[in-house]
Design a protein around this motif. Structure first.
Motif, short mmCIF file in Angstrom:
data_model
loop_
_atom_site.label_atom_id
_atom_site.label_comp_id
_atom_site.label_asym_id
_atom_site.label_seq_id
_atom_site.Cartn_x
_atom_site.Cartn_y
_atom_site.Cartn_z
N LEU A 78 38.01 45.54 40.92
CA LEU A 78 36.95 44.92 41.70
C LEU A 78 37.38 43.56 42.24
O LEU A 78 37.11 43.22 43.39
CB LEU A 78 35.70 44.77 40.83
N ASP A 79 38.08 42.79 41.42
CA ASP A 79 38.45 41.44 41.83
C ASP A 79 39.49 41.43 42.95
O ASP A 79 39.56 40.48 43.72
CB ASP A 79 38.97 40.63 40.64
N GLN A 80 40.29 42.48 43.03
CA GLN A 80 41.25 42.56 44.13
C GLN A 80 40.52 42.60 45.47
O GLN A 80 40.90 41.93 46.44
CB GLN A 80 42.13 43.80 43.95
N THR A 81 39.43 43.37 45.52
CA THR A 81 38.62 43.44 46.74
C THR A 81 37.90 42.12 46.99
O THR A 81 37.81 41.66 48.13
CB THR A 81 37.59 44.57 46.63
N VAL A 82 37.39 41.51 45.93
CA VAL A 82 36.70 40.23 46.07
C VAL A 82 37.64 39.16 46.64
O VAL A 82 37.28 38.44 47.58
CB VAL A 82 36.15 39.76 44.70
N GLN A 83 38.84 39.08 46.10
CA GLN A 83 39.79 38.06 46.56
C GLN A 83 40.20 38.32 48.01
O GLN A 83 40.32 37.38 48.81
CB GLN A 83 41.02 38.05 45.66
N SER A 84 40.43 39.58 48.36
CA SER A 84 40.82 39.92 49.72
C SER A 84 39.72 39.57 50.71
O SER A 84 39.98 38.97 51.77
CB SER A 84 41.15 41.41 49.80
N THR A 85 38.49 39.90 50.36
CA THR A 85 37.36 39.60 51.25
C THR A 85 37.14 38.10 51.36
O THR A 85 36.87 37.59 52.46
CB THR A 85 36.08 40.29 50.71
N ALA A 86 37.23 37.39 50.25
CA ALA A 86 37.06 35.95 50.28
C ALA A 86 38.10 35.27 51.18
O ALA A 86 37.79 34.33 51.91
CB ALA A 86 37.14 35.38 48.86
N GLN A 87 39.31 35.77 51.11
CA GLN A 87 40.37 35.21 51.95
C GLN A 87 40.07 35.44 53.44
O GLN A 87 40.24 34.54 54.27
CB GLN A 87 41.72 35.84 51.59
N GLN A 88 39.59 36.63 53.76
CA GLN A 88 39.26 36.93 55.16
C GLN A 88 38.11 36.07 55.67
O GLN A 88 38.07 35.71 56.85
CB GLN A 88 38.89 38.41 55.29
N LEU A 89 37.19 35.73 54.79
CA LEU A 89 36.01 34.95 55.18
C LEU A 89 36.17 33.45 54.93
O LEU A 89 35.23 32.68 55.12
CB LEU A 89 34.78 35.46 54.41
N ASN A 90 37.38 33.05 54.49
CA ASN A 90 37.66 31.64 54.20
C ASN A 90 36.72 31.07 53.14
O ASN A 90 36.25 29.92 53.24
CB ASN A 90 37.56 30.80 55.48
N VAL A 91 36.45 31.85 52.12
CA VAL A 91 35.62 31.41 51.00
C VAL A 91 36.54 31.00 49.85
O VAL A 91 37.40 31.77 49.43
CB VAL A 91 34.67 32.53 50.53
N GLN A 92 36.35 29.78 49.37
CA GLN A 92 37.16 29.27 48.26
C GLN A 92 36.61 29.79 46.95
O GLN A 92 35.45 29.57 46.62
CB GLN A 92 37.13 27.73 48.27
N LEU A 93 37.44 30.47 46.17
CA LEU A 93 37.02 31.02 44.89
C LEU A 93 37.40 30.09 43.75
O LEU A 93 38.46 29.46 43.79
CB LEU A 93 37.65 32.40 44.66
N PRO A 94 36.56 30.01 42.71
CA PRO A 94 36.91 29.18 41.54
C PRO A 94 38.08 29.80 40.80
O PRO A 94 38.34 31.01 40.90
CB PRO A 94 35.63 29.23 40.68
N SER A 95 38.81 28.99 40.06
CA SER A 95 40.01 29.47 39.37
C SER A 95 39.75 29.80 37.90
O SER A 95 40.62 30.36 37.23
CB SER A 95 41.12 28.43 39.46
N ASP A 96 38.56 29.47 37.39
CA ASP A 96 38.25 29.69 35.98
C ASP A 96 36.84 30.25 35.84
O ASP A 96 36.00 30.09 36.74
CB ASP A 96 38.34 28.37 35.20
N PRO A 97 36.55 30.85 34.69
CA PRO A 97 35.16 31.23 34.40
C PRO A 97 34.28 29.99 34.35
O PRO A 97 34.78 28.87 34.31
CB PRO A 97 35.26 31.90 33.02
N THR A 98 32.97 30.19 34.33
CA THR A 98 32.06 29.05 34.21
C THR A 98 32.20 28.43 32.83
O THR A 98 32.77 29.03 31.90
CB THR A 98 30.60 29.48 34.40
N ALA A 99 31.63 27.24 32.67
CA ALA A 99 31.68 26.56 31.38
C ALA A 99 30.98 27.38 30.30
O ALA A 99 31.45 27.47 29.15
CB ALA A 99 31.05 25.17 31.49
#
Length: 238
Positions: A78-99
């Protein structure tokens, strides 16, 4: 002089031609809802991959180990698709889980045996209820089709995970969140019946973390009911 005027006219025409393209690019930016869902579901995936690996390493119950392995596989995909889509839409993803998610992981790291199994299942139930709710919100309120499609693809996977967790929780004697008549996790079921490890609701691995870290998908409390509300009555209640 004539040559200079022609060059000026040409430059003006070029700028006029670029203006619609720039406007179209600006209009293509994803909404706040879509952006926050991508960020939130990415953090869910980071949490689930780490927690799944812990289950395989520390779990005493074989079903805990098996579910951990399945979660790693499914959330990595699932995350492979999320990262690919975020890159296409110029959305910056966090690098870690939430606190909050990290607190749960830290606690699980300090447990072992049957105690680990129960805490892991409890945390997973709470996390999947919230992930399902956030995904349902994206499906109903998202505007970017590629992000809505991610949510539509993720929902049956998350629901299958939740159903497997419920069956395992019943075997281990772990409290299960309330569900609606359709079997979908209810927003009202997680606060008191299935607390996150440590006994506080703040440690539940919410998809968006706290309001200060990664706002919950939808942007407002009225759009995505938080666990603990009474908008979806539990079975048997009027």
């Amino acid at each position: 002089m004539l040559g200079i005027k022609r060059l000026g006219l040409l430059a003006a025409l070029v700028l006029v031609g670029l203006a619609p393209a720039a406007a179209a690019q600006a209009a293509a930016q994803p909404s706040t809802q879509d952006t926050q869902y991508l960020q939130a579901v990415h953090q869910v995936n980071l949490f689930e991959i780490t927690a799944g690996n812990l289950a395989q390493q520390k779990g005493q119950n074989q079903q805990v180990k098996d579910l951990g392995k399945m979660f790693v596989t499914d959330h990595t995909q699932l995350d492979q698709t999320v990262q690919s889509t975020a890159q296409q839409l110029n959305v910056q993803l966090p690098s870690d889980p939430t606190a909050d998610q990290q607190k749960v992981l830290d606690r699980l790291n300090n447990l072992s045996g049957a105690e680990f199994d129960k805490a892991w299942v409890t945390a997973q139930l709470a996390g999947h209820v919230q992930a399902i709710q956030a995904t349902q919100t994206e499906i109903s309120q998202g505007s970017e089709q590629s992000v809505v499609q991610i949510a539509q693809d993720a929902l049956p996977v998350l629901q299958a995970h939740y159903d497997a967790l419920v069956a395992l929780a019943q075997t281990l004697g772990v409290p299960v969140p309330q569900t609606s008549g359709s079997g979908t996790p209810s927003p009202g079921g997680t606060g008191t019946e299935s607390p996150a490890p440590g006994g506080t609701g703040t440690e539940s691995p919410a998809p968006g973390g706290t309001g200060t870290e990664s706002p919950a998908p939808g942007g407002t409390g009225t759009e995505a009911p938080a666990p603990g509300t009474t908008e979806t009555p539990a079975p048997g209640q009027s």
